[in-house]
Design a protein around this motif. Structure first.
Motif, PDB file in Angstrom:
ATOM      1  N   TYR A  49      -5.936  77.368  30.680  1.00 44.04           N
ATOM      2  CA  TYR A  49      -5.078  78.474  31.127  1.00 44.04           C
ATOM      3  C   TYR A  49      -5.907  79.551  31.812  1.00 44.04           C
ATOM      4  CZ  TYR A  49      -1.941  82.477  30.980  1.00 44.04           C
ATOM      5  OH  TYR A  49      -1.188  83.567  31.325  1.00 44.04           O
ATOM      6  N   GLN A  50      -7.088  79.854  31.255  1.00 43.24           N
ATOM      7  CA  GLN A  50      -7.965  80.845  31.868  1.00 43.24           C
ATOM      8  C   GLN A  50      -8.444  80.371  33.241  1.00 43.24           C
ATOM      9  OE1 GLN A  50      -8.397  83.797  30.505  1.00 43.24           O
ATOM     10  NE2 GLN A  50      -9.658  84.537  32.209  1.00 43.24           N
ATOM     11  N   LYS A  51      -8.746  79.079  33.355  1.00 42.24           N
ATOM     12  CA  LYS A  51      -9.199  78.531  34.635  1.00 42.24           C
ATOM     13  C   LYS A  51      -8.099  78.585  35.681  1.00 42.24           C
ATOM     14  CE  LYS A  51     -12.448  76.604  35.700  1.00 42.24           C
ATOM     15  NZ  LYS A  51     -13.658  77.063  36.407  1.00 42.24           N
ATOM     16  N   SER A  52      -6.840  78.464  35.249  1.00 40.75           N
ATOM     17  CA  SER A  52      -5.733  78.475  36.207  1.00 40.75           C
ATOM     18  C   SER A  52      -5.609  79.797  36.942  1.00 40.75           C
ATOM     19  CB  SER A  52      -4.412  78.166  35.484  1.00 40.75           C
ATOM     20  OG  SER A  52      -4.022  79.249  34.642  1.00 40.75           O
ATOM     21  N   LYS A  53      -6.117  80.877  36.345  1.00 39.27           N
ATOM     22  CA  LYS A  53      -6.003  82.196  36.970  1.00 39.27           C
ATOM     23  C   LYS A  53      -6.935  82.359  38.158  1.00 39.27           C
ATOM     24  CE  LYS A  53      -4.635  84.552  32.686  1.00 39.27           C
ATOM     25  NZ  LYS A  53      -4.969  85.638  31.725  1.00 39.27           N
ATOM     26  N   SER A  54      -8.000  81.566  38.188  1.00 40.68           N
ATOM     27  CA  SER A  54      -8.982  81.695  39.269  1.00 40.68           C
ATOM     28  C   SER A  54      -9.044  80.458  40.152  1.00 40.68           C
ATOM     29  CB  SER A  54     -10.362  81.987  38.680  1.00 40.68           C
ATOM     30  OG  SER A  54     -10.758  80.957  37.794  1.00 40.68           O
ATOM     31  N   SER A  55      -8.024  79.602  40.076  1.00 44.28           N
ATOM     32  CA  SER A  55      -8.011  78.366  40.859  1.00 44.28           C
ATOM     33  C   SER A  55      -7.005  78.461  41.994  1.00 44.28           C
ATOM     34  CB  SER A  55      -7.667  77.168  39.967  1.00 44.28           C
ATOM     35  OG  SER A  55      -8.583  77.052  38.902  1.00 44.28           O
ATOM     36  N   ARG A  60      -4.489  75.236  40.029  1.00 45.07           N
ATOM     37  CA  ARG A  60      -3.681  75.967  39.057  1.00 45.07           C
ATOM     38  C   ARG A  60      -2.681  75.041  38.378  1.00 45.07           C
ATOM     39  NH1 ARG A  60      -1.925  79.488  42.245  1.00 45.07           N
ATOM     40  NH2 ARG A  60      -3.638  80.957  41.902  1.00 45.07           N
ATOM     41  N   LEU A  64      -2.730  74.227  34.420  1.00 46.45           N
ATOM     42  CA  LEU A  64      -1.575  74.523  33.580  1.00 46.45           C
ATOM     43  C   LEU A  64      -1.021  73.267  32.929  1.00 46.45           C
ATOM     44  CD1 LEU A  64       0.287  77.206  35.760  1.00 46.45           C
ATOM     45  CD2 LEU A  64      -1.000  77.563  33.624  1.00 46.45           C
TER      46      LEU A  64
END
Length: 221
Positions: A49-55, A60, A64
């Protein structure tokens, strides 16, 4: 404040470790493994989820989807193994029915308690649970004391243990009969000649308290 916030995480880690230890007392190694796997999946979901914010858009969606799948597996995995984990092993069942020595704890049996009580036999019932820290302290200090064990043998005291680790309904009813909603509970029967009323011992025991409870009990023939 940021350092204080980080330090407060360690009591949370300690609580999680204690809860896992409690789970280990209530289930099989398979159940504990399922819980640990679930914790790893939750960590994976948080990371994704944290990675989705910067992808980017595609990244994303993938992140997710990974997070959602991880959460789904984390929820269903413990349920999947709950029935297997809760079932006692054949070895444990055989151990429960094994003959007990004169100074060893026998499984709680309400009918036998009534029979021994009516017969005037001295009896100590220990309502306990594997996750109860006070219970463990009492068992390792008061009940494990050499002089207390000798007293039990000398007085012919029958010892019974009501294991409430998995909330046994029969033990729940026994606790309620004494106005208790949990453990520890220590009940002494027939510790004095002519006295049929059960006596409740304190929740925090010492060897002296246990010895005093049976001070007037006649010697076993």
């Amino acid at each position: 404040m940021d350092t204080l916030k980080q330090l407060f995480a360690f009591p949370i880690y300690a609580s999680a470790a204690w809860l896992l230890w409690v789970l280990a007392q209530q289930t099989s190694p398979l159940g504990l493994g399922a819980a640990l796997a679930g914790a790893i999946l939750i960590a994976l979901a948080a990371w994704a989820y944290q990675k989705s914010k910067s992808s980017g858009a595609a990244g994303r969606v993938a992140a997710l989807a990974t997070a959602a799948l991880s959460v789904l597996l984390a929820v269903t995995l413990p349920v999947r193994f709950a029935a297997v984990s809760a079932a006692p092993s054949a070895a444990a069942a055989a151990a429960a029915g094994a003959p007990q020595g004169a100074d060893e704890w026998q499984p709680y049996d309400a009918d036998r308690v009534a029979k021994l009580s009516a017969g005037g036999r001295p009896l100590l019932v220990n309502f306990t649970a594997s996750w109860c820290l006070t219970c463990l302290v009492n068992e390792r200090n008061a009940f494990a004391d050499a002089s207390v064990r000798e007293l039990f043998r000398h007085k012919g005291v029958t010892l019974m243990k009501g294991d409430w680790t998995n909330r046994d309904p029969a033990i729940t009813r026994a606790l309620a009969a004494f106005g208790r909603a949990g453990v520890p509970l220590y009940v002494v029967y027939n510790s004095k000649p002519g006295s049929s009323q059960p006596v409740l011992l304190p929740q925090l025991l010492t060897a002296g308290i246990v010895q005093s409870a049976f001070a007037d009990t006649p010697d076993h023939d």
